[in-house]
Motif scaffolding. Sequence first.
Motif, PDB file in Angstrom:
ATOM      1  N   THR A 150      42.568 -17.231  -5.383  1.00 24.17           N
ATOM      2  CA  THR A 150      43.930 -17.825  -5.110  1.00 24.17           C
ATOM      3  C   THR A 150      44.053 -19.043  -4.251  1.00 24.17           C
ATOM      4  OG1 THR A 150      43.896 -16.311  -2.932  1.00 24.17           O
ATOM      5  CG2 THR A 150      44.907 -15.221  -5.100  1.00 24.17           C
ATOM      6  N   VAL A 151      45.059 -19.694  -4.405  1.00 25.56           N
ATOM      7  CA  VAL A 151      45.310 -20.999  -3.530  1.00 25.56           C
ATOM      8  C   VAL A 151      46.618 -20.648  -2.775  1.00 25.56           C
ATOM      9  CG1 VAL A 151      45.860 -23.260  -3.565  1.00 25.56           C
ATOM     10  CG2 VAL A 151      43.999 -22.533  -4.796  1.00 25.56           C
ATOM     11  N   GLY A 152      46.346 -21.102  -1.447  1.00 25.68           N
ATOM     12  CA  GLY A 152      47.178 -21.113  -0.405  1.00 25.68           C
ATOM     13  C   GLY A 152      48.050 -22.158   0.142  1.00 25.68           C
ATOM     14  N   ILE A 153      49.132 -22.724  -0.158  1.00 26.63           N
ATOM     15  CA  ILE A 153      49.601 -24.076   0.336  1.00 26.63           C
ATOM     16  C   ILE A 153      50.614 -23.765   1.280  1.00 26.63           C
ATOM     17  CG2 ILE A 153      50.873 -26.178  -0.436  1.00 26.63           C
ATOM     18  CD1 ILE A 153      49.313 -25.882  -3.141  1.00 26.63           C
ATOM     19  N   ALA A 154      50.372 -24.191   2.612  1.00 29.00           N
ATOM     20  CA  ALA A 154      51.325 -23.736   3.490  1.00 29.00           C
ATOM     21  C   ALA A 154      52.569 -25.095   4.097  1.00 29.00           C
ATOM     22  CB  ALA A 154      50.676 -23.399   5.041  1.00 29.00           C
ATOM     23  N   ALA A 155      53.628 -24.790   4.590  1.00 31.89           N
ATOM     24  CA  ALA A 155      54.399 -25.786   4.841  1.00 31.89           C
ATOM     25  C   ALA A 155      53.946 -26.255   6.415  1.00 31.89           C
ATOM     26  CB  ALA A 155      55.835 -25.378   4.686  1.00 31.89           C
ATOM     27  N   TRP A 156      54.663 -27.238   7.005  1.00 28.34           N
ATOM     28  CA  TRP A 156      54.271 -27.753   7.867  1.00 28.34           C
ATOM     29  C   TRP A 156      54.998 -27.293   9.165  1.00 28.34           C
ATOM     30  CZ3 TRP A 156      58.777 -29.636  10.074  1.00 28.34           C
ATOM     31  CH2 TRP A 156      59.768 -30.235   9.239  1.00 28.34           C
ATOM     32  N   ASN A 157      56.021 -26.579   9.224  1.00 28.84           N
ATOM     33  CA  ASN A 157      57.074 -26.020  10.212  1.00 28.84           C
ATOM     34  C   ASN A 157      56.270 -24.957  10.909  1.00 28.84           C
ATOM     35  OD1 ASN A 157      57.699 -24.641   7.761  1.00 28.84           O
ATOM     36  ND2 ASN A 157      59.509 -24.118   8.525  1.00 28.84           N
ATOM     37  N   PHE A 158      55.647 -24.035  10.124  1.00 26.54           N
ATOM     38  CA  PHE A 158      55.167 -22.931  10.724  1.00 26.54           C
ATOM     39  C   PHE A 158      53.627 -22.868  10.032  1.00 26.54           C
ATOM     40  CE2 PHE A 158      59.404 -21.655  11.665  1.00 26.54           C
ATOM     41  CZ  PHE A 158      59.108 -21.067  12.936  1.00 26.54           C
ATOM     42  N   PRO A 159      52.838 -23.785  10.197  1.00 26.56           N
ATOM     43  CA  PRO A 159      51.581 -23.828   9.385  1.00 26.56           C
ATOM     44  C   PRO A 159      50.747 -22.581   9.596  1.00 26.56           C
ATOM     45  CG  PRO A 159      51.538 -25.361  11.182  1.00 26.56           C
ATOM     46  CD  PRO A 159      52.971 -24.912  11.107  1.00 26.56           C
ATOM     47  N   LEU A 160      50.449 -22.263  10.837  1.00 28.96           N
ATOM     48  CA  LEU A 160      49.500 -21.104  11.022  1.00 28.96           C
ATOM     49  C   LEU A 160      50.031 -19.688  10.450  1.00 28.96           C
ATOM     50  CD1 LEU A 160      46.587 -20.422  12.385  1.00 28.96           C
ATOM     51  CD2 LEU A 160      48.192 -19.863  14.476  1.00 28.96           C
ATOM     52  N   ALA A 161      51.317 -19.577  10.702  1.00 26.99           N
ATOM     53  CA  ALA A 161      51.962 -18.276  10.214  1.00 26.99           C
ATOM     54  C   ALA A 161      51.965 -18.199   8.862  1.00 26.99           C
ATOM     55  CB  ALA A 161      53.279 -18.021  11.075  1.00 26.99           C
ATOM     56  N   LEU A 162      52.324 -19.259   8.073  1.00 35.81           N
ATOM     57  CA  LEU A 162      52.399 -19.253   6.839  1.00 35.81           C
ATOM     58  C   LEU A 162      51.152 -19.212   6.002  1.00 35.81           C
ATOM     59  CD1 LEU A 162      55.203 -22.101   6.296  1.00 35.81           C
ATOM     60  CD2 LEU A 162      55.631 -19.423   6.019  1.00 35.81           C
ATOM     61  N   ALA A 163      49.949 -19.826   6.433  1.00 38.72           N
ATOM     62  CA  ALA A 163      48.899 -19.677   6.086  1.00 38.72           C
ATOM     63  C   ALA A 163      48.405 -18.243   6.199  1.00 38.72           C
ATOM     64  CB  ALA A 163      47.883 -20.488   6.686  1.00 38.72           C
ATOM     65  N   CYS A 164      48.467 -17.415   7.185  1.00 36.93           N
ATOM     66  CA  CYS A 164      48.121 -16.080   7.556  1.00 36.93           C
ATOM     67  C   CYS A 164      49.038 -15.066   6.755  1.00 36.93           C
ATOM     68  CB  CYS A 164      48.082 -15.858   8.891  1.00 36.93           C
ATOM     69  SG  CYS A 164      46.654 -16.918   9.909  1.00 36.93           S
ATOM     70  N   ARG A 165      50.154 -15.535   6.369  1.00 36.90           N
ATOM     71  CA  ARG A 165      51.096 -14.609   5.615  1.00 36.90           C
ATOM     72  C   ARG A 165      50.359 -14.539   4.354  1.00 36.90           C
ATOM     73  NH1 ARG A 165      57.442 -16.208   5.677  1.00 36.90           N
ATOM     74  NH2 ARG A 165      58.115 -13.903   5.994  1.00 36.90           N
TER      75      ARG A 165
END
Length: 488
Positions: A150-165
């Motif tokens: 799988t590939v996860g692409i996170a936004a810049w506003n909550f980068p850490l939380a969105l990656a871990c989500r």
Amino acid sequence: MVETDGGVEHYRMYINGEWKDAISGEKENVESPTNEEVIYTVPKGGVDDAKLALETAEAAQPAWAAMPAVERGNILIKFADLILKNKERLARILAREMGKTYELALGEATVSADFINFPAQAARRLEGDIMPSDLPNEHIMIHKVPYGVTVGIAAWNFPLALACRKIGPSLTAGNTMVVKPPSVTPVAVLALGELAKEAGIPDGVLNLVTGGGSTMGEELVTNPITKLVTMTGSTKTGQHIHRAASDNLTEVRLELGGKAPFILLEDGNVDKAVEAATVSRHLNNGQVCTCPERFYIHEDVYDEFLEKYVAEVKKLKLGDPLDADTDVGPKVNAFETEQMAKTVENAVAQGAKIACGGKRPEGAEFEKGHWYEPTVLTECTNDMDVMREEVFGVVSPITKISSYEEALKLANDCKYGLAAFVFTNDMRRIQRAVLELEFGEVYINRPMGEQRQGFHNGHKLSGTGGEDGKYGMENYLEKKTFYVNFND
């Protein structure tokens, strides 16, 4: 790992359990939104780096999937514990690279651990189904299995939380993952590599890479190794990813833009509404996809709400995000600041009035960096751009309404459908809102803030798939059906 060059910290990508620079040797600067100084450098990865990460994840996936789910969960629980133990360091990185207040950054680090913990603790509860067959001596079994890479692409506003989500449910389900944080705020995510190593996540199971969307990002999305893409970001980018992934029929999960209506009816608690609006609109400098972006206030309480809300907005203190007294930090970059300024100028040209804000703050501390005052606009109408396009900043356009029916019609007249807010004590209206508001997440008589056991999903152009809770976990599993016949 991290090295320092001329006082600037350099973070490497994390691939196959090793820290790597880009194959090309190129680097990218990460600037402080507070003073525009270079504070970090990261590798400028490209197509070859993306292929390496995907091939690594593909090689690691079978063994990870074969591991009992509870063992995967235990490793991820340790990973979450390490995030909590290092939350101060992670929060400082987030505040510096993104501009959010340190208090909010601490909250993001804590929530990031929770995004790992919640699915990991549910590893034993990954369930399939057994059902009766139409044939004698036969069972039908639905077995749920990981997709693979799988590939996860996170936004810049909550980068850490969105990656871990994305990492939490994907890895718990037995997938491996390549995560690409945004170029503007990549460092906190890269810092996870050291913690993943310490937690015992096997090499190749989690890979963290940096690079441009048109090079590395495109390869991650279009490479046939990738079986699922989960992305949080703008609707425009999401639409591009959806098209790019279509050739391989790659599964895509998208959490995209929003234009949340904030409805206060005549029987709603004005003070609670003002408090919720102030917090929800200005959290993270308004750079939250579920922030209230347009306000529909009943004429009976309009004047009271406006007076109290403007007073609270004027109290908000702009400043250094690492200062404990700061309420609102800088915008993430110059482009976002310019877009917000243009939005306000355009709204005024279309007939809106500025009740407060509407300009760059004055003072020596604001000469550098990306600053804009919290702004309240009145006399707005639903045909104005500020009421239709996502602002993603501290601008509050307000419209006066005369009935619930009018508010409902105006709220639904929108291409987005992520979040909505309603303040009323009339249970009939609340139940109608459940059925009639065309949004995936609705807050009744409270500020924004979803919970792990809920389901965060958008309707319309706000996305597909959704995240969190048991329904979010389902997005990282695909199904196999077995017809098991046991006749002699």
